[in-house]
Design a protein around this motif. Structure first.
Motif, PDB file in Angstrom:
ATOM      1  N   TYR A 395       0.835  -1.202   0.000  1.00  0.00           N
ATOM      2  CA  TYR A 395       0.000   0.000   0.000  1.00  0.00           C
ATOM      3  C   TYR A 395       0.871   1.255   0.000  1.00  0.00           C
ATOM      4  CZ  TYR A 395      -3.860   3.065   1.400  1.00  0.00           C
ATOM      5  OH  TYR A 395      -4.822   4.047   1.450  1.00  0.00           O
ATOM      6  N   ASN A 396       0.672   2.111  -0.997  1.00  0.00           N
ATOM      7  CA  ASN A 396       1.384   3.384  -1.076  1.00  0.00           C
ATOM      8  C   ASN A 396       0.625   4.414  -0.260  1.00  0.00           C
ATOM      9  OD1 ASN A 396       2.596   5.798  -1.708  1.00  0.00           O
ATOM     10  ND2 ASN A 396       2.392   5.597  -3.918  1.00  0.00           N
ATOM     11  N   THR A 397       1.152   4.758   0.897  1.00  0.00           N
ATOM     12  CA  THR A 397       0.451   5.666   1.805  1.00  0.00           C
ATOM     13  C   THR A 397       0.421   7.107   1.306  1.00  0.00           C
ATOM     14  OG1 THR A 397       2.477   6.054   3.087  1.00  0.00           O
ATOM     15  CG2 THR A 397       1.055   4.237   3.793  1.00  0.00           C
ATOM     16  N   TYR A 398       1.212   7.422   0.281  1.00  0.00           N
ATOM     17  CA  TYR A 398       1.242   8.798  -0.235  1.00  0.00           C
ATOM     18  C   TYR A 398       0.010   9.099  -1.066  1.00  0.00           C
ATOM     19  CZ  TYR A 398       2.665  12.897  -2.934  1.00  0.00           C
ATOM     20  OH  TYR A 398       2.709  14.133  -3.529  1.00  0.00           O
ATOM     21  N   ASP A 399      -0.263   8.278  -2.087  1.00  0.00           N
ATOM     22  CA  ASP A 399      -1.418   8.554  -2.942  1.00  0.00           C
ATOM     23  C   ASP A 399      -2.093   7.285  -3.470  1.00  0.00           C
ATOM     24  OD1 ASP A 399       0.386   7.664  -4.804  1.00  0.00           O
ATOM     25  OD2 ASP A 399       0.587   9.556  -5.882  1.00  0.00           O
ATOM     26  N   GLU A 400      -1.701   6.118  -2.950  1.00  0.00           N
ATOM     27  CA  GLU A 400      -2.325   4.835  -3.292  1.00  0.00           C
ATOM     28  C   GLU A 400      -2.068   4.406  -4.745  1.00  0.00           C
ATOM     29  OE1 GLU A 400      -6.431   4.473  -1.940  1.00  0.00           O
ATOM     30  OE2 GLU A 400      -6.168   6.284  -0.741  1.00  0.00           O
ATOM     31  N   THR A 401      -1.098   5.031  -5.409  1.00  0.00           N
ATOM     32  CA  THR A 401      -0.756   4.705  -6.793  1.00  0.00           C
ATOM     33  C   THR A 401       0.664   4.161  -6.838  1.00  0.00           C
ATOM     34  OG1 THR A 401      -2.248   6.382  -7.682  1.00  0.00           O
ATOM     35  CG2 THR A 401      -0.479   5.659  -9.121  1.00  0.00           C
ATOM     36  N   GLY A 402       0.922   3.238  -7.761  1.00  0.00           N
ATOM     37  CA  GLY A 402       2.218   2.583  -7.832  1.00  0.00           C
ATOM     38  C   GLY A 402       3.376   3.528  -8.104  1.00  0.00           C
ATOM     39  N   ILE A 403       4.571   3.072  -7.760  1.00  0.00           N
ATOM     40  CA  ILE A 403       5.806   3.825  -7.983  1.00  0.00           C
ATOM     41  C   ILE A 403       6.716   2.974  -8.863  1.00  0.00           C
ATOM     42  CG2 ILE A 403       7.841   4.865  -6.909  1.00  0.00           C
ATOM     43  CD1 ILE A 403       6.163   5.267  -4.376  1.00  0.00           C
ATOM     44  N   ILE A 404       7.202   3.561  -9.950  1.00  0.00           N
ATOM     45  CA  ILE A 404       8.070   2.833 -10.865  1.00  0.00           C
ATOM     46  C   ILE A 404       9.141   3.772 -11.410  1.00  0.00           C
ATOM     47  CG2 ILE A 404       6.524   3.245 -12.822  1.00  0.00           C
ATOM     48  CD1 ILE A 404       7.376   0.525 -13.928  1.00  0.00           C
ATOM     49  N   THR A 445       6.952   2.314 -24.881  1.00  0.00           N
ATOM     50  CA  THR A 445       5.555   1.931 -25.121  1.00  0.00           C
ATOM     51  C   THR A 445       4.632   2.789 -24.268  1.00  0.00           C
ATOM     52  OG1 THR A 445       5.848   0.103 -23.540  1.00  0.00           O
ATOM     53  CG2 THR A 445       6.051  -0.432 -25.878  1.00  0.00           C
ATOM     54  N   ILE A 446       4.460   2.471 -23.005  1.00  0.00           N
ATOM     55  CA  ILE A 446       3.607   3.258 -22.106  1.00  0.00           C
ATOM     56  C   ILE A 446       4.486   4.220 -21.313  1.00  0.00           C
ATOM     57  CG2 ILE A 446       1.925   3.175 -20.234  1.00  0.00           C
ATOM     58  CD1 ILE A 446       1.378   0.254 -21.017  1.00  0.00           C
ATOM     59  N   ASP A 447       4.203   5.498 -21.391  1.00  0.00           N
ATOM     60  CA  ASP A 447       4.985   6.495 -20.662  1.00  0.00           C
ATOM     61  C   ASP A 447       4.520   6.534 -19.202  1.00  0.00           C
ATOM     62  OD1 ASP A 447       6.459   8.578 -19.710  1.00  0.00           O
ATOM     63  OD2 ASP A 447       5.719  10.077 -21.146  1.00  0.00           O
ATOM     64  N   LEU A 448       5.358   6.012 -18.319  1.00  0.00           N
ATOM     65  CA  LEU A 448       5.017   5.956 -16.889  1.00  0.00           C
ATOM     66  C   LEU A 448       5.812   6.969 -16.077  1.00  0.00           C
ATOM     67  CD1 LEU A 448       4.851   2.061 -16.460  1.00  0.00           C
ATOM     68  CD2 LEU A 448       2.962   3.655 -16.799  1.00  0.00           C
ATOM     69  N   THR A 449       6.265   8.031 -16.737  1.00  0.00           N
ATOM     70  CA  THR A 449       7.087   9.038 -16.055  1.00  0.00           C
ATOM     71  C   THR A 449       6.379   9.612 -14.841  1.00  0.00           C
ATOM     72  OG1 THR A 449       8.110   9.633 -18.176  1.00  0.00           O
ATOM     73  CG2 THR A 449       8.339  11.203 -16.363  1.00  0.00           C
ATOM     74  N   ARG A 450       5.073   9.819 -14.924  1.00  0.00           N
ATOM     75  CA  ARG A 450       4.336  10.417 -13.794  1.00  0.00           C
ATOM     76  C   ARG A 450       4.311   9.493 -12.582  1.00  0.00           C
ATOM     77  NH1 ARG A 450      -1.347  12.834 -14.629  1.00  0.00           N
ATOM     78  NH2 ARG A 450      -1.849  10.713 -15.319  1.00  0.00           N
ATOM     79  N   PHE A 451       4.569   8.207 -12.776  1.00  0.00           N
ATOM     80  CA  PHE A 451       4.550   7.254 -11.667  1.00  0.00           C
ATOM     81  C   PHE A 451       5.887   7.186 -10.923  1.00  0.00           C
ATOM     82  CE2 PHE A 451       0.874   4.091 -12.668  1.00  0.00           C
ATOM     83  CZ  PHE A 451       0.000   5.157 -12.793  1.00  0.00           C
ATOM     84  N   SER A 452       6.814   8.050 -11.247  1.00  0.00           N
ATOM     85  CA  SER A 452       8.143   7.988 -10.633  1.00  0.00           C
ATOM     86  C   SER A 452       8.119   8.471  -9.188  1.00  0.00           C
ATOM     87  CB  SER A 452       9.136   8.838 -11.432  1.00  0.00           C
ATOM     88  OG  SER A 452       8.880  10.216 -11.229  1.00  0.00           O
ATOM     89  N   PHE A 453       9.187   8.167  -8.477  1.00  0.00           N
ATOM     90  CA  PHE A 453       9.355   8.611  -7.089  1.00  0.00           C
ATOM     91  C   PHE A 453       9.412  10.136  -7.014  1.00  0.00           C
ATOM     92  CE2 PHE A 453      11.634   9.450  -3.156  1.00  0.00           C
ATOM     93  CZ  PHE A 453      11.194   8.467  -2.295  1.00  0.00           C
TER      94      PHE A 453
END
Length: 468
Positions: A395-404, A445-453
């Motif tokens: 569980y991501n306590t910051y915003d509940e979204t994954g970090i990659i 393929t999928i830009d996941l930059t927003r999911f970064s730390f």
């Protein structure tokens, strides 16, 4: 010593690359071993290999859905060009096997990245035999997904539905009356709208999926080691200049330290390390000084273990014969068919409030679960909810979204954790994304930059509407 030679030194052609191995290759024999000798025997871990590799191109911490998907993607693309070692604390996967509801595929999301990851996950599952082996049956069964919204969430639901259609998803907005006509067993008195996804959403056998990932990764050359990570070795790199870091003070992690179940201590020198240890990721990050220092190391990885109960609705025969989609209620309660049985499963998304976390299991059932289930599905009134298991999420306590992505300081430490209930369905896409970062140095393929730390440093949370 050349790492390729080390890997070949522990390869067992029939069983794949494991610290321990089994000589049995007959599929029927393997099935019998699962029943009689346990999961470890099934994966070939009852004999000890003579060599522990001391070097690897890639070390993956965590051999669950995401860690194994990363290993699979790396070895599928790079083959013998990259040596990959997976460190997994529990190769019996007891905790994973308890997560019976994680075999759920949902594309009805509000964040574009989650929609794309889920879509790729669906494509991967459809081609499971091609991707994982002809003997792998993930029993993927689409059911459809119904997202319910009270008046408070109607605008957001409509906006999300438009975005989903723009991204190629087939869905429709249903009024309360239309929901009642289609599913008369749902109470719509406090519902304003619903969003119904019409394809792909459904369930699959998550254990078969994980087993296939592990065995295919082994066949491709990945080494799985039963090990608990105890630390990292850090070396000074005085010639590295980084903004916000005093010149000459930069330290780089270069080795991961671990111990085996018999308390032998070993280390592996690596070029890159993937942190995919699920709910243990936050604790392991601290071993690399993340959250225990200053500057770019001042913020901890905000991932913790969060458990929640999964229940079966007893005497469910009155409902399971109906066209029952996956349902997400405004209360946070979800309901779905088991897929492998005639059971109905239900549960509640983890709460963030301290009050709910401090509730006893019985109190949470009586005050939260039962009233919500009975309100939305009146046929359950008077029916007993049978506890099946307690599932654990990262569980991501910051915003509940994954970090990659790479940590802003340790740029050779790639994080892939905190995806919670999405971890299983997103695993193929996450594995592909990490592979792109390592081999191509950027997402292709999928830009996941927003999911970064980095979003935690600049305080830009990403909130997924699907999680109430």
């Amino acid at each position: 010593m050349n790492i390729t030679k080390i890997i070949r030194g522990v390869r067992v052609p029939a069983a794949g690359l494991f610290r321990n191995y089994s000589n049995d290759v007959n599929p029927l024999s393997r099935t019998v071993r699962v029943v009689t000798n346990g999961i470890a025997e099934f994966f070939g871990m009852n004999k000890t290999a003579s060599v522990y590799p001391t070097h690897a191109d890639i070390v993956i911490i965590g051999g669950g859905y995401i860690g194994s998907a990363v290993a699979h993607a790396l070895k599928t693309r790079a083959g013998e060009g990259l040596s990959v070692i997976v460190l997994e604390k529990d190769l019996t996967y007891r905790e994973v096997r308890n997560n019976i509801s994680h075999g759920t595929l949902i594309r009805n999301c509000s964040l574009p990245e989650n929609i794309e990851l889920a879509s790729y996950g669906a494509e991967f599952l459809r081609k499971a035999r091609e991707n994982l082996g002809e003997d792998v049956d993930v029993q993927y069964t689409p059911y459809g997904f119904l997202m319910l919204a009270s008046e408070r969430y109607t605008e957001k639901l409509e906006q999300t539905a438009v975005q989903q259609r723009e991204m190629g998803l087939k869905n429709e907005i249903l009024s309360a009356n239309e929901i009642q006509e289609r599913f008369p067993w749902i109470n719509t008195s406090d519902i304003k709208l619903g969003s119904m996804c019409l394809e792909t959403e459904g369930v699959f056998n998550s254990w078969a999926f994980l087993s296939g990932l592990i065995r295919k990764s082994q066949d491709l050359g990945a080494i799985y080691i039963n090990a608990e990570v105890t630390g990292f070795e850090i070396e000074k790199q005085r010639d590295v200049l980084m903004e916000g870091v005093e010149p000459g003070s930069f330290e780089r992690i270069c080795k991961v330290l671990y111990k085996t179940p018999d308390n032998e201590e070993h280390s592996i020198k690596f070029a890159a390390c993937i942190l995919a240890a699920g709910n243990k990721s936050g604790e392991i990050a601290k071993l690399a000084k993340i959250g225990n220092s200053d500057g770019l190391l001042s913020l901890p990885l905000p991932i913790e273990k969060r458990g929640y109960g999964i229940y079966a609705i007893c005497d469910e025969d009155r409902m399971t014969h109906l066209n029952t989609p996956l349902i997400m209620d405004t209360s946070g309660v979800w309901l779905r068919k088991d897929g492998l049985t005639n059971n109905l499963l239900c549960g509640h998304v983890p709460f963030t409030s301290e009050e709910s976390k401090n509730m006893s299991e019985e109190e949470f059932l009586k005050k939260i679960i039962e009233p919500s289930v009975n309100n939305r599905f009146p046929l359950t009134i008077g029916k007993k909810l049978k506890k099946l298991t307690t599932e654990m999420q990262d569980y991501n306590t910051y915003d509940e979204t994954g970090i990659i992505g790479p940590h802003p300081y340790h740029n050779n430490l790639y994080i892939a954790a905190g995806f919670g209930k999405y971890g299983c369905q997103h695993a193929p896409g996450i594995g592909r994304a990490i592979t792109e970062l390592i081999i191509d140095s950027h997402y292709t393929t999928i830009d996941l930059t927003r999911f970064s730390f980095d979003r935690i440093f600049i305080n830009e949370p990403l909130i997924e509407f699907d999680v109430y």
